[in-house]
Motif scaffolding. Structure first.
Motif, PDB file in Angstrom:
ATOM      1  N   GLY A 304       0.814  -1.213   0.000  1.00  0.00           N
ATOM      2  CA  GLY A 304       0.000   0.000   0.000  1.00  0.00           C
ATOM      3  C   GLY A 304       0.845   1.259   0.000  1.00  0.00           C
ATOM      4  N   GLU A 305       1.910   1.258   0.793  1.00  0.00           N
ATOM      5  CA  GLU A 305       2.794   2.419   0.844  1.00  0.00           C
ATOM      6  C   GLU A 305       3.541   2.595  -0.479  1.00  0.00           C
ATOM      7  N   ASP A 306       3.998   1.479  -1.057  1.00  0.00           N
ATOM      8  CA  ASP A 306       4.664   1.541  -2.353  1.00  0.00           C
ATOM      9  C   ASP A 306       3.723   2.096  -3.418  1.00  0.00           C
ATOM     10  N   ALA A 307       2.460   1.678  -3.353  1.00  0.00           N
ATOM     11  CA  ALA A 307       1.494   2.143  -4.345  1.00  0.00           C
ATOM     12  C   ALA A 307       1.311   3.655  -4.260  1.00  0.00           C
ATOM     13  N   GLU A 308       1.267   4.194  -3.041  1.00  0.00           N
ATOM     14  CA  GLU A 308       1.144   5.650  -2.912  1.00  0.00           C
ATOM     15  C   GLU A 308       2.384   6.366  -3.446  1.00  0.00           C
ATOM     16  N   LEU A 309       3.554   5.850  -3.111  1.00  0.00           N
ATOM     17  CA  LEU A 309       4.796   6.504  -3.535  1.00  0.00           C
ATOM     18  C   LEU A 309       4.994   6.448  -5.044  1.00  0.00           C
ATOM     19  N   THR A 310       4.395   5.469  -5.710  1.00  0.00           N
ATOM     20  CA  THR A 310       4.587   5.304  -7.151  1.00  0.00           C
ATOM     21  C   THR A 310       3.335   5.624  -7.965  1.00  0.00           C
ATOM     22  N   ASP A 311       2.309   6.151  -7.334  1.00  0.00           N
ATOM     23  CA  ASP A 311       1.068   6.502  -8.034  1.00  0.00           C
ATOM     24  C   ASP A 311       1.353   7.581  -9.081  1.00  0.00           C
ATOM     25  N   PRO A 312       1.164   7.300 -10.375  1.00  0.00           N
ATOM     26  CA  PRO A 312       1.517   8.274 -11.403  1.00  0.00           C
ATOM     27  C   PRO A 312       0.700   9.557 -11.344  1.00  0.00           C
ATOM     28  N   SER A 313      -0.462   9.525 -10.693  1.00  0.00           N
ATOM     29  CA  SER A 313      -1.262  10.739 -10.566  1.00  0.00           C
ATOM     30  C   SER A 313      -0.954  11.497  -9.276  1.00  0.00           C
ATOM     31  N   GLY A 314      -0.016  10.979  -8.486  1.00  0.00           N
ATOM     32  CA  GLY A 314       0.370  11.628  -7.238  1.00  0.00           C
ATOM     33  C   GLY A 314       1.874  11.704  -7.117  1.00  0.00           C
ATOM     34  N   LEU A 315       2.404  11.151  -6.026  1.00  0.00           N
ATOM     35  CA  LEU A 315       3.847  11.231  -5.781  1.00  0.00           C
ATOM     36  C   LEU A 315       4.660  10.530  -6.865  1.00  0.00           C
ATOM     37  N   GLY A 316       4.124   9.494  -7.448  1.00  0.00           N
ATOM     38  CA  GLY A 316       4.849   8.784  -8.501  1.00  0.00           C
ATOM     39  C   GLY A 316       5.035   9.592  -9.767  1.00  0.00           C
ATOM     40  N   GLY A 317       4.245  10.663  -9.908  1.00  0.00           N
ATOM     41  CA  GLY A 317       4.371  11.521 -11.067  1.00  0.00           C
ATOM     42  C   GLY A 317       5.462  12.567 -10.945  1.00  0.00           C
ATOM     43  N   PHE A 318       6.102  12.652  -9.778  1.00  0.00           N
ATOM     44  CA  PHE A 318       7.213  13.584  -9.614  1.00  0.00           C
ATOM     45  C   PHE A 318       8.308  13.281 -10.633  1.00  0.00           C
ATOM     46  N   GLY A 319       9.016  14.320 -11.057  1.00  0.00           N
ATOM     47  CA  GLY A 319      10.191  14.108 -11.873  1.00  0.00           C
ATOM     48  C   GLY A 319      11.387  13.775 -11.005  1.00  0.00           C
ATOM     49  N   TRP A 320      12.245  12.912 -11.508  1.00  0.00           N
ATOM     50  CA  TRP A 320      13.537  12.594 -10.880  1.00  0.00           C
ATOM     51  C   TRP A 320      14.637  12.984 -11.860  1.00  0.00           C
ATOM     52  N   LEU A 321      15.485  13.899 -11.455  1.00  0.00           N
ATOM     53  CA  LEU A 321      16.687  14.221 -12.214  1.00  0.00           C
ATOM     54  C   LEU A 321      17.869  13.642 -11.454  1.00  0.00           C
ATOM     55  N   ALA A 322      18.548  12.689 -12.065  1.00  0.00           N
ATOM     56  CA  ALA A 322      19.732  12.076 -11.453  1.00  0.00           C
ATOM     57  C   ALA A 322      20.942  12.426 -12.305  1.00  0.00           C
ATOM     58  N   GLN A 323      21.951  13.029 -11.685  1.00  0.00           N
ATOM     59  CA  GLN A 323      23.194  13.362 -12.383  1.00  0.00           C
ATOM     60  C   GLN A 323      24.372  12.909 -11.532  1.00  0.00           C
ATOM     61  N   SER A 324      25.306  12.232 -12.174  1.00  0.00           N
ATOM     62  CA  SER A 324      26.462  11.721 -11.452  1.00  0.00           C
ATOM     63  C   SER A 324      27.722  12.449 -11.898  1.00  0.00           C
ATOM     64  N   VAL A 325      28.730  12.379 -11.042  1.00  0.00           N
ATOM     65  CA  VAL A 325      30.050  12.932 -11.340  1.00  0.00           C
ATOM     66  C   VAL A 325      31.080  11.843 -11.085  1.00  0.00           C
ATOM     67  N   GLN A 326      31.758  11.431 -12.133  1.00  0.00           N
ATOM     68  CA  GLN A 326      32.874  10.484 -12.089  1.00  0.00           C
ATOM     69  C   GLN A 326      32.487   9.091 -11.597  1.00  0.00           C
ATOM     70  N   ILE A 327      31.205   8.753 -11.635  1.00  0.00           N
ATOM     71  CA  ILE A 327      30.773   7.367 -11.447  1.00  0.00           C
ATOM     72  C   ILE A 327      29.641   7.110 -12.432  1.00  0.00           C
ATOM     73  N   PRO A 328      29.389   5.845 -12.776  1.00  0.00           N
ATOM     74  CA  PRO A 328      28.246   5.553 -13.640  1.00  0.00           C
ATOM     75  C   PRO A 328      26.940   5.807 -12.889  1.00  0.00           C
ATOM     76  N   LEU A 329      25.884   6.038 -13.625  1.00  0.00           N
ATOM     77  CA  LEU A 329      24.562   6.094 -13.001  1.00  0.00           C
ATOM     78  C   LEU A 329      24.229   4.716 -12.420  1.00  0.00           C
ATOM     79  N   PRO A 330      23.605   4.655 -11.245  1.00  0.00           N
ATOM     80  CA  PRO A 330      23.270   3.355 -10.654  1.00  0.00           C
ATOM     81  C   PRO A 330      22.402   2.512 -11.574  1.00  0.00           C
ATOM     82  N   ALA A 331      22.704   1.236 -11.636  1.00  0.00           N
ATOM     83  CA  ALA A 331      21.971   0.320 -12.514  1.00  0.00           C
ATOM     84  C   ALA A 331      20.491   0.253 -12.143  1.00  0.00           C
ATOM     85  N   SER A 332      20.170   0.424 -10.859  1.00  0.00           N
ATOM     86  CA  SER A 332      18.767   0.366 -10.443  1.00  0.00           C
ATOM     87  C   SER A 332      17.931   1.429 -11.130  1.00  0.00           C
ATOM     88  N   LEU A 333      18.542   2.556 -11.487  1.00  0.00           N
ATOM     89  CA  LEU A 333      17.806   3.627 -12.156  1.00  0.00           C
ATOM     90  C   LEU A 333      17.794   3.458 -13.672  1.00  0.00           C
TER      91      LEU A 333
END
Length: 337
Positions: A304-333
């Protein structure tokens, strides 16, 4: 009551949010006024801890690993990360909360509390709903051309002002061009500069900005200025009585981060990012309810908590900008299921 002072929105927001009697300067906490991922569930912190583990491996498991929470509010994100990270990782973490409000009494002692960004960061910097509170100006397309919007800080009443500055015009033309009469834009270069200041301090590691956002192809024609108070949206009156926020042009921040030294970039959604970090929202099999009722209830709660955090019409719709310096981007992303 007559207006005694017309201000640009950027000046009015700065005073209303961060002035001597400003909304955040006096110690208001975001959780008291609107729901955030941090307050919605400790599962968000658990996902950040998994991200930290990947960064730690990419850095070769250094003796000290920074985690910096920018706009830390109550400090709950860092406290939750410390609580759920594996001991071998948690013992090496150097947690820093960047927040202008006073330090709450219940923040763990090992968390450093400061009002400004550290000079250097090796590890992870998290800006969760920070950029949307960086003050900015507003422009409107009028019969006389594009003009800066002025506001009465006591009432929120507006009128048109002078032409935008050259810097404002350049940003607007590239990122939010105004073509039709009545169109408005929030001029985002202060957010770009703020994000660049984070990337510029990142020696090795990852920085993520998580926020309501939009892209050049689908900017809202009338802008997004909004007020929040006591759990409700209210008119955006910059008098210090409410939070004043506007969505973030994260695509513009991408370029600012790359100019500041980012070596890899990913622009995605919270739904995709958290699913990659293990928050699927999948319900446990019903058979588990008979085999292990306690584990079933725990898994059901997590779903239930995961569903709220990932709801595309709510918190899941947030943008994530991930930028790395001198390491690869994490594979999970980057290898999102």
């Amino acid at each position: 009551m007559p207006v005694t002072e017309w201000l640009t929105w950027r000046t009015a927001m700065e005073r209303a949010l961060y002035g001597e009697e400003g909304f955040y300067r006096r110690g208001e906490r975001p959780a008291e006024h609107f729901r955030t991922s941090v307050t919605a569930s400790p599962r968000f912190a658990a996902a950040i801890a998994r991200l930290l583990a990947e960064i730690d491996a990419a850095l070769g498991h250094p003796a000290r690993l920074d985690i910096v929470d920018i706009g830390a509010g109550s400090g709950r994100l860092l406290a939750n990360v410390l609580a759920c990270a594996p001991p071998a990782l948690a013992d090496r973490l150097a947690p820093t909360a960047v927040e202008i409000a006073p330090r709450p009494s219940d923040v763990p002692a090992r968390i450093t509390w400061r009002a400004d960004l550290p000079t250097e960061i090796t590890g992870l910097a998290v800006a969760n709903e920070w950029l949307d509170n960086i003050p900015l100006d507003v422009a409107e397309h009028t019969p006389d051309g594009v003009r800066t919007v002025l506001v009465d800080p006591s009432s929120g009443a507006e009128r048109t002002g002078p032409e935008p500055t050259a810097e404002d015009r350049d940003w607007l033309e590239r990122w939010w061009p105004l073509r039709e009469a009545g169109d408005r834009a929030e001029i985002g270069h202060p957010r770009c500069a703020a994000w660049a200041s984070v990337i510029g301090r990142l020696r090795r590691g990852l920085a993520i900005a998580v926020d309501y956002s939009h892209h050049r192809e689908s900017r809202p024609p009338y802008g997004t200025l909004t007020g929040y108070r006591d759990g409700s949206t209210v008119p955006a009156v910059p008098d210090g009585s409410c939070d004043v926020t506007a969505h973030v042009a994260l695509d513009a921040c991408v370029v600012a981060g790359e100019r500041a030294g980012a070596t890899s970039t990913l622009l995605t959604t919270q739904r995709a990012a958290l699913r990659g970090l293990g928050l699927s929202g999948a319900r446990p099999p019903t058979a588990q309810a008979h085999q292990d009722p306690r584990a079933y209830l725990t898994a059901l709660c997590h779903a239930g908590e995961d569903a709220e955090l990932t709801d595309p019409s709510g918190l899941g719709g947030f943008g994530w900008l991930a930028q790395s310096v001198q390491i690869p981007l994490p594979a999970s992303l980057t290898e999102t299921p």
